[in-house]
Design a protein around this motif. Structure first.
Motif, PDB file in Angstrom:
ATOM      1  N   ALA A 266      29.127  47.199  18.267  1.00 23.33           N
ATOM      2  CA  ALA A 266      30.000  45.977  17.919  1.00 23.33           C
ATOM      3  C   ALA A 266      29.322  45.246  16.666  1.00 23.33           C
ATOM      4  CB  ALA A 266      30.027  45.012  18.930  1.00 23.33           C
ATOM      5  N   ILE A 267      28.176  45.496  16.328  1.00 19.96           N
ATOM      6  CA  ILE A 267      27.494  45.086  15.131  1.00 19.96           C
ATOM      7  C   ILE A 267      27.273  46.200  14.015  1.00 19.96           C
ATOM      8  CG2 ILE A 267      25.167  44.117  14.381  1.00 19.96           C
ATOM      9  CD1 ILE A 267      24.936  42.441  16.878  1.00 19.96           C
ATOM     10  N   TRP A 268      26.619  47.223  14.587  1.00 21.12           N
ATOM     11  CA  TRP A 268      26.308  48.239  13.592  1.00 21.12           C
ATOM     12  C   TRP A 268      27.565  48.971  12.684  1.00 21.12           C
ATOM     13  CZ3 TRP A 268      21.879  52.117  15.331  1.00 21.12           C
ATOM     14  CH2 TRP A 268      20.836  51.538  15.599  1.00 21.12           C
ATOM     15  N   PHE A 269      28.717  49.015  13.567  1.00 19.19           N
ATOM     16  CA  PHE A 269      29.797  50.002  13.028  1.00 19.19           C
ATOM     17  C   PHE A 269      30.869  48.660  12.650  1.00 19.19           C
ATOM     18  CE2 PHE A 269      28.279  52.984  16.134  1.00 19.19           C
ATOM     19  CZ  PHE A 269      27.156  53.658  15.267  1.00 19.19           C
ATOM     20  N   LYS A 270      30.342  47.645  12.704  1.00 18.03           N
ATOM     21  CA  LYS A 270      31.625  46.759  12.360  1.00 18.03           C
ATOM     22  C   LYS A 270      31.863  46.633  10.750  1.00 18.03           C
ATOM     23  CE  LYS A 270      33.901  42.248  13.341  1.00 18.03           C
ATOM     24  NZ  LYS A 270      33.911  41.144  14.321  1.00 18.03           N
ATOM     25  N   GLU A 271      33.020  46.689  10.203  1.00 16.65           N
ATOM     26  CA  GLU A 271      33.242  46.671   8.691  1.00 16.65           C
ATOM     27  C   GLU A 271      32.581  45.475   8.120  1.00 16.65           C
ATOM     28  OE1 GLU A 271      35.331  48.985   7.289  1.00 16.65           O
ATOM     29  OE2 GLU A 271      34.412  48.289   5.296  1.00 16.65           O
ATOM     30  N   GLY A 272      31.776  45.561   7.114  1.00 17.68           N
ATOM     31  CA  GLY A 272      31.188  44.484   6.529  1.00 17.68           C
ATOM     32  C   GLY A 272      29.997  43.997   7.074  1.00 17.68           C
ATOM     33  N   ILE A 281      22.433  53.190   7.320  1.00 25.90           N
ATOM     34  CA  ILE A 281      21.686  53.200   8.600  1.00 25.90           C
ATOM     35  C   ILE A 281      20.928  54.234   8.939  1.00 25.90           C
ATOM     36  CG2 ILE A 281      21.917  52.761  10.990  1.00 25.90           C
ATOM     37  CD1 ILE A 281      24.321  51.211  10.841  1.00 25.90           C
ATOM     38  N   LEU A 282      21.422  55.604   8.645  1.00 27.77           N
ATOM     39  CA  LEU A 282      20.914  56.759   8.898  1.00 27.77           C
ATOM     40  C   LEU A 282      19.831  57.028   7.660  1.00 27.77           C
ATOM     41  CD1 LEU A 282      23.560  59.268  10.009  1.00 27.77           C
ATOM     42  CD2 LEU A 282      21.397  58.514  11.217  1.00 27.77           C
ATOM     43  N   VAL A 432      25.185  57.502  15.549  1.00 26.70           N
ATOM     44  CA  VAL A 432      25.467  56.914  14.230  1.00 26.70           C
ATOM     45  C   VAL A 432      26.234  57.798  13.017  1.00 26.70           C
ATOM     46  CG1 VAL A 432      24.395  55.667  12.029  1.00 26.70           C
ATOM     47  CG2 VAL A 432      23.357  55.274  14.397  1.00 26.70           C
ATOM     48  N   GLY A 433      26.109  59.010  13.111  1.00 33.95           N
ATOM     49  CA  GLY A 433      26.503  59.912  12.205  1.00 33.95           C
ATOM     50  C   GLY A 433      28.131  59.897  12.540  1.00 33.95           C
ATOM     51  N   ALA A 434      28.261  59.807  13.895  1.00 31.44           N
ATOM     52  CA  ALA A 434      30.041  59.848  14.194  1.00 31.44           C
ATOM     53  C   ALA A 434      30.299  58.453  14.536  1.00 31.44           C
ATOM     54  CB  ALA A 434      30.078  60.617  15.478  1.00 31.44           C
ATOM     55  N   GLU A 435      29.791  57.600  13.921  1.00 33.30           N
ATOM     56  CA  GLU A 435      30.034  56.025  13.652  1.00 33.30           C
ATOM     57  C   GLU A 435      30.642  55.583  15.111  1.00 33.30           C
ATOM     58  OE1 GLU A 435      32.194  54.233  10.648  1.00 33.30           O
ATOM     59  OE2 GLU A 435      31.464  55.580   9.342  1.00 33.30           O
ATOM     60  N   GLY A 436      29.873  56.297  16.215  1.00 30.54           N
ATOM     61  CA  GLY A 436      30.135  55.686  17.530  1.00 30.54           C
ATOM     62  C   GLY A 436      31.473  56.354  18.393  1.00 30.54           C
TER      63      GLY A 436
END
Lengths: 453, 296
Positions: A266-272, A281-282, A432-436
């Protein structure tokens, strides 16, 4: 022949010299058995707020640990006053191969009186094998609770026995932020997880980027992500579940762990939310990832990392002025204020009265004074004086540890190497590569890699 | 013409590749040597080949000899001195010299016995000794440690002398046996006829004639013991009063490995003694290594 004579002469000279050297060095070489003097009536002396008996004057207690060189020097110094007043001599031996050597020595019936461990797993092994002394046989609950928070006492228990007393500790549950810009924008330090999300949203609304995250670390890429998951686990489930998880009893694809991954997502992959977006990130090294905090204006405002990250800050950055930190807020009130960290615990192998006195001393904050004053470690003791720390930052770490309702070690360090230093890291990278999008697959893959006995 | 040319080309190829190998082989040592003179910040930020001649300093060696500077606000000048290397140097000598001489003496007696004395079970005993070569010393560490604990020998120099003697004996006996058994039978027989006892023959003849083999084994054993860390760690531990040089070197890097500029200087100091011994005894070395190789 004369050539040969010379060689023999040389050899015999060498032999004689070495014997002489040995003779010079001999007094320290043999284990010194202190001469029994007529024991004076046991008086009590006070060191750092606790009373000790002087009945064991002349006895020696050996302590073995991993701290070497400059840290060993500080550690030894902490016993100066204690030894002077009680007459108990404390001999510290530090070795960087501690983890291996302690096994060899215990197996060889040559265990030190006291050993300080940074690996709780090893302590539990020794306790279960019956090598360690249960401290509750001579330390009362009142004494322990006057020195440590309940969270730390619980963590020092193995099967209900007290395996040791905490000597120092380190904090991982920290969020770093650029103090001046943060305050200039009118942001406030979040007290709860909802506040933290609200703050992030507010930053996005202001046209800023809240988070800086980087998990690249050469062969260990992914580990900063495992710390995130562990921190969330402590905040969303019971410490017992956390322990089961690190021991492999609670699977990765259980709802608890999945929930932790979702919270991170919810934090890492949230737009912006993340500076540079998900791909960065990677690709950002964990050491470089806090750098945008120091740009003017800052390119991001929040960075979650352990206290050691200060080593990677730009030269001249002052903690408390340029950059500051707050405790990663709790999510569910039911689990209090959990702290993820590391530390070392002093354990007792030989039960003798003078060893008990030293263990009692190690349970007081006073036994950490020199290390605290040098700023190399944080005292987990309640009675440690905050004035010892050279900086406000170090003082803050101590407060966080003392206020912790639960204190747990980095879970990936406790898991078997194949997982904790393998599939958990690579799992995070794949995730992370698959954005979750592949959470279930990743979690099942980690479960599958758990070594079967 | 073409033959000469061929020879020239092959010479260039052989010598060139040898030179190249030597260069590659010595490059790390060269890097260490250069690094040992570079200031801390340079060592940590750039590689040794980016050397700045004006920055070279003896400070690392100074710290190695006189003790590491440790920041300590409570001391005058804000700096405290750590342990220096002198005690560790002495300890290493005290450990190494007897650990070299004792096994050589015992092995020389044993080798003579196996080679020239007739007694029942000679072959069996010799095979047992040779078989010991295949046993890794690591598996003996804990059992020996237990025995030492019972005898209260742990942490004493005697403990490590005995340990190194035991670990060194099989190879020493084997090497010396090969050499001593190849000595001409005639010399020994004439000595016997003259009425010499085994002891006289051993001290007057065998020891004198075996100097090359003894010296070469002395070098091997000396270097092995001098560079040993494991056996020393287990049997004498790492208290400063007894710690050997290798142990001190390990400590010198600091508790987080941050001080490896000192390690470079320290390593060169540590190397000086084996180098000295090697150059002093090297003329025996090659002769000794070949000892027994063309036994008839």
């Amino acid at each position: 022949m004369s050539k040969h004579k010379k060689v023999w002469l040389l050899i015999s000279i060498l032999a004689i010299v070495s014997m002489m050297l040995a003779a010079c060095a001999a007094p320290t070489a043999a284990p010194v058995e202190p001469v029994e003097e007529e024991a004076p009536a046991a008086e009590m002396v006070e060191v750092g707020g606790v009373e000790y008996s002087t009945a064991y004057t002349g006895k020696t207690v050996t302590v073995f640990g991993v701290a070497a060189d400059e840290q060993a020097r500080l550690f030894q110094k902490e016993f100066d006053e204690f030894s002077e007043k009680t007459g108990i001599k404390v001999e510290y031996e530090g070795n960087k191969d501690f983890e291996t050597l302690i096994l060899v020595r215990v197996e060889g019936d040559d265990a030190p009186d006291i050993a300080t461990f940074a690996q709780p797993g090893l302590v539990a092994d020794f306790m279960r094998k019956g090598n360690l002394v249960d401290l509750s046989t001579f330390m009362t609950d009142e004494f322990l609770t006057s020195k440590y928070s309940q969270g730390l006492i619980d963590l020092s228990k193995v099967d209900g026995k007290i395996a040791g007393v905490w000597h120092n500790a380190d904090v991982k549950s920290l969020v770093w932020y650029p103090k001046k810009a943060f305050e200039a924008k009118g942001y406030t330090i979040p007290e709860t997880w909802d506040d933290l999300i609200a703050l992030s949203d507010k930053m996005v609304a202001d046209g800023e980027t809240p988070w800086c995250i980087g998990i690249e670390s050469a062969g260990a890429t992914g580990w900063p992500g495992t710390d995130w998951v562990e921190d969330i686990m402590l905040r969303t489930t019971t410490p017992e579940n956390y322990d089961k998880w690190t021991q492999g009893e609670l699977k990765f694809n259980s709802p608890e762990v999945k929930n932790a991954f979702d919270t991170v997502a919810a934090i890492w992959f949230k737009e912006g939310y993340v500076y540079g977006g998900v791909p960065s990130i990677l690709t950002t090294g964990f050491g470089d990832s806090p750098k945008p905090l120091f740009d003017d204006p800052p390119k991001c405002y929040l960075h979650r990392q352990a206290s050691f990250i200060t080593n990677f800050f730009p030269e001249g950055a002052v903690v408390g002025e340029d950059v500051a930190y707050f405790y990663l807020p709790p999510i569910d009130e039911a689990y209090g204020k959990p702290v993820l960290g590391s530390g070392s615990i002093a354990t007792m192998f030989n039960d003798r009265p003078e060893v008990r006195e030293v263990m009692k001393f190690l349970a007081t904050g006073y036994s950490m004074k020199e290390e605290a004053m040098a700023g190399v470690a944080v005292a987990p003791h309640k009675d440690a004086d905050p004035a010892w720390y050279p900086t406000d930052a170090a003082r803050g770490f101590a407060t966080i540890i003392q206020e912790a309702t639960t204190f747990r070690f980095d879970g990936s360090d406790l898991m078997p190497g194949a997982v904790g230093a393998g599939s958990f890291w690579t799992g995070i990278v794949d995730w992370v590569g698959a954005e979750g999008a592949n959470t279930d697959d990743v979690l099942s893959a980690i479960d599958a890699s758990w070594p079967t006995e | 013409m073409s033959k000469k040319r061929q020879k020239l080309i092959s010479d260039i190829l052989v010598n060139g590749s040898l030179l190249l190998l030597c260069l590659i082989w010595t490059l790390p040592s060269l890097g260490m040597l250069v690094s040992s003179f570079r200031p801390r910040d340079d060592v940590l930020t750039t590689g040794w080949w980016k050397i700045d001649w004006s920055q070279l300093t003896l400070k690392n060696y100074d710290q190695v000899f006189s003790g590491k500077e440790i920041a300590d606000a409570s001391m005058p000048g804000g700096v405290a001195k750590g342990e220096d290397m002198s005690q560790a140097f002495l300890n290493s000598l005290v450990v190494t010299v007897p650990s070299t001489i004792i096994p050589i003496l015992i092995a020389a007696f044993a080798a003579y016995g196996f080679a020239w004395m007739k007694f029942p079970g000679r072959k069996v005993f010799f095979i047992m000794v040779v078989a010991m070569l295949a046993v890794p010393l690591q598996i003996a560490l804990i059992p020996i440690l237990r025995d030492y604990t019972k005898l209260d020998l742990n942490g004493t120099f005697l403990a490590i002398w005995l340990a190194h003697t035991g670990f060194g004996l099989p190879l020493a006996t084997y090497l010396l046996y090969n050499y001593i058994s190849a000595l001409p039978r005639d010399i020994l027989e004439s000595a016997f006829i003259d009425g010499a006892s085994h002891f006289t023959i051993f001290t007057r003849l065998i020891l004198q004639l075996s100097i090359p083999a003894l010296a070469s084994f002395a070098i091997l054993q000396f270097m092995w013991v001098w560079n040993d860390l494991l056996v020393a760690l287990v049997f004498i531990g790492s208290r400063p009063e007894v710690a050997v040089l290798t142990q001190r070197l390990m400590d010198m890097t600091g508790s987080r490995g941050q001080d490896w500029h000192l390690l470079m200087a320290g390593a060169f100091v540590t190397m000086s003694v084996p180098l000295f011994i090697f150059f002093m005894l090297q003329r025996y070395f090659v002769r000794g290594i070949l000892a027994g190789s063309v036994k008839g």
